[in-house]
Design a protein around this motif. Structure first.
Motif, PDB file in Angstrom:
ATOM      1  N   ILE A  41     -51.551 -22.811 -25.457  1.00  0.00           N
ATOM      2  CA  ILE A  41     -50.668 -23.596 -26.335  1.00  0.00           C
ATOM      3  C   ILE A  41     -50.442 -24.988 -25.752  1.00  0.00           C
ATOM      4  N   ALA A  42     -50.252 -25.066 -24.451  1.00  0.00           N
ATOM      5  CA  ALA A  42     -49.994 -26.364 -23.809  1.00  0.00           C
ATOM      6  C   ALA A  42     -51.214 -27.282 -23.878  1.00  0.00           C
ATOM      7  N   LYS A  43     -52.407 -26.739 -23.649  1.00  0.00           N
ATOM      8  CA  LYS A  43     -53.625 -27.566 -23.632  1.00  0.00           C
ATOM      9  C   LYS A  43     -54.205 -27.778 -25.034  1.00  0.00           C
TER      10      LYS A  43
ATOM     11  N   VAL B  29     -75.612 -10.329 -14.326  1.00  0.00           N
ATOM     12  CA  VAL B  29     -74.869 -11.462 -14.877  1.00  0.00           C
ATOM     13  C   VAL B  29     -75.216 -11.736 -16.347  1.00  0.00           C
ATOM     14  N   PHE B  30     -74.184 -12.126 -17.094  1.00  0.00           N
ATOM     15  CA  PHE B  30     -74.319 -12.669 -18.444  1.00  0.00           C
ATOM     16  C   PHE B  30     -73.737 -14.077 -18.401  1.00  0.00           C
ATOM     17  N   HIS B  31     -74.396 -15.025 -19.056  1.00  0.00           N
ATOM     18  CA  HIS B  31     -73.917 -16.403 -19.099  1.00  0.00           C
ATOM     19  C   HIS B  31     -73.035 -16.570 -20.340  1.00  0.00           C
ATOM     20  N   VAL B  32     -71.847 -17.144 -20.148  1.00  0.00           N
ATOM     21  CA  VAL B  32     -70.847 -17.220 -21.214  1.00  0.00           C
ATOM     22  C   VAL B  32     -70.396 -18.658 -21.426  1.00  0.00           C
ATOM     23  N   LYS B  33     -70.300 -19.057 -22.712  1.00  0.00           N
ATOM     24  CA  LYS B  33     -69.694 -20.327 -23.116  1.00  0.00           C
ATOM     25  C   LYS B  33     -68.655 -19.996 -24.181  1.00  0.00           C
ATOM     26  N   ILE B  34     -67.412 -20.380 -23.926  1.00  0.00           N
ATOM     27  CA  ILE B  34     -66.329 -20.084 -24.861  1.00  0.00           C
ATOM     28  C   ILE B  34     -65.515 -21.352 -25.112  1.00  0.00           C
ATOM     29  N   SER B  35     -65.119 -21.521 -26.366  1.00  0.00           N
ATOM     30  CA  SER B  35     -64.208 -22.588 -26.757  1.00  0.00           C
ATOM     31  C   SER B  35     -62.964 -21.917 -27.330  1.00  0.00           C
ATOM     32  N   ILE B  36     -61.788 -22.393 -26.902  1.00  0.00           N
ATOM     33  CA  ILE B  36     -60.512 -21.820 -27.348  1.00  0.00           C
ATOM     34  C   ILE B  36     -59.678 -22.956 -27.931  1.00  0.00           C
ATOM     35  N   VAL B  37     -59.175 -22.743 -29.144  1.00  0.00           N
ATOM     36  CA  VAL B  37     -58.375 -23.762 -29.827  1.00  0.00           C
ATOM     37  C   VAL B  37     -57.078 -23.126 -30.297  1.00  0.00           C
ATOM     38  N   TYR B  38     -55.964 -23.852 -30.082  1.00  0.00           N
ATOM     39  CA  TYR B  38     -54.662 -23.411 -30.596  1.00  0.00           C
ATOM     40  C   TYR B  38     -54.253 -24.319 -31.740  1.00  0.00           C
ATOM     41  N   THR B  39     -53.898 -23.711 -32.863  1.00  0.00           N
ATOM     42  CA  THR B  39     -53.396 -24.457 -34.006  1.00  0.00           C
ATOM     43  C   THR B  39     -52.571 -23.533 -34.898  1.00  0.00           C
ATOM     44  N   ASP B  40     -51.447 -23.999 -35.368  1.00  0.00           N
ATOM     45  CA  ASP B  40     -50.592 -23.273 -36.329  1.00  0.00           C
ATOM     46  C   ASP B  40     -50.331 -21.814 -35.926  1.00  0.00           C
ATOM     47  N   ASN B  41     -49.860 -21.591 -34.717  1.00  0.00           N
ATOM     48  CA  ASN B  41     -49.559 -20.245 -34.205  1.00  0.00           C
ATOM     49  C   ASN B  41     -50.764 -19.313 -34.234  1.00  0.00           C
ATOM     50  N   THR B  42     -51.943 -19.895 -34.125  1.00  0.00           N
ATOM     51  CA  THR B  42     -53.180 -19.127 -34.114  1.00  0.00           C
ATOM     52  C   THR B  42     -54.058 -19.641 -32.976  1.00  0.00           C
ATOM     53  N   ILE B  43     -54.650 -18.700 -32.245  1.00  0.00           N
ATOM     54  CA  ILE B  43     -55.613 -19.048 -31.206  1.00  0.00           C
ATOM     55  C   ILE B  43     -56.983 -18.607 -31.706  1.00  0.00           C
ATOM     56  N   ILE B  44     -57.905 -19.561 -31.778  1.00  0.00           N
ATOM     57  CA  ILE B  44     -59.250 -19.283 -32.268  1.00  0.00           C
ATOM     58  C   ILE B  44     -60.200 -19.313 -31.077  1.00  0.00           C
ATOM     59  N   VAL B  45     -60.954 -18.231 -30.914  1.00  0.00           N
ATOM     60  CA  VAL B  45     -61.896 -18.092 -29.807  1.00  0.00           C
ATOM     61  C   VAL B  45     -63.299 -17.992 -30.391  1.00  0.00           C
TER      62      VAL B  45
END
Length: 182
Positions: A11-13, A40-56
């Motif tokens: 939420i802060a970021k 090993v597995f290679h992972v790329k993730i983007s996380i966005v917070y908007t309108d009380n929702t976290i989208i991964v």
């Protein structure tokens, strides 16, 4: 741990990107448990917070050892899964209205930490095929003795003669022999 993210930090970021390796020796898929190549597995993730929702959203890539479903030889299977999830921090699930149109990947969430490892494993499980073939030209195994036909393409099975023909198909066999002699 890198895969456990505090909700208050997200939420802060408002936006976070994670690119790292997910380490595991084996993975449990719907078809069995398999060894992970190089652990090993290679992972790329983007996380966005908007309108009380976290989208991964993101991707996970790696390789596992898996037996071929035709010849049973161990081969390399490359997995590439799509990571996705919507964490609704405000709403409650409405089970009265649970039609297919409402079955988006929404997770009604009230916790303090989101465990991304669950999304990584989910993406790998969903991306794994039900049937794996080492090569599209794999010949498989002899149905009578189990000989690998890729290693012995000219295999003629003596055990084939031992199996009696179902009496219901004897007339078809005679017709086949008659047609092949003409």
């Amino acid at each position: 741990m890198i895969w456990k993210i505090k909700v208050k930090d997200i939420i802060a970021k408002r936006h976070m990107k994670i690119e790292d390796d997910y380490y595991t020796e084996t993975i449990n898929l719907h078809t069995g448990t398999y060894k992970v190549i190089d652990n090993v597995f290679h992972v790329k993730i983007s996380i966005v917070y908007t309108d009380n929702t976290i989208i991964v959203g993101g991707v996970v890539k790696g390789k596992i050892e898996r037996p071929c479903d035709r010849c049973l030889e161990t081969s390399i299977l490359e997995l590439e899964g799509t990571i996705e999830g919507i964490y609704d921090l405000e709403s409650e699930p409405n089970f009265k209205d649970s039609e297919i149109e409402n079955l988006k990947n929404v997770i009604y969430y009230k916790g303090e930490v989101i465990d991304l490892e669950e999304r990584i494993i989910e993406a790998l499980v969903v991306s794994a095929p039900d049937v794996f073939v080492c090569d599209e030209n794999c010949k498989g195994l002899c149905q009578y003795c189990g000989e690998n036909l890729n290693l012995h393409p000219d295999h003629k099975c003596e055990k084939m003669e031992e199996f009696s023909i179902d009496p219901r198909f004897e007339k078809l066999l005679k017709l086949k022999e008659k047609l092949s002699n003409n």
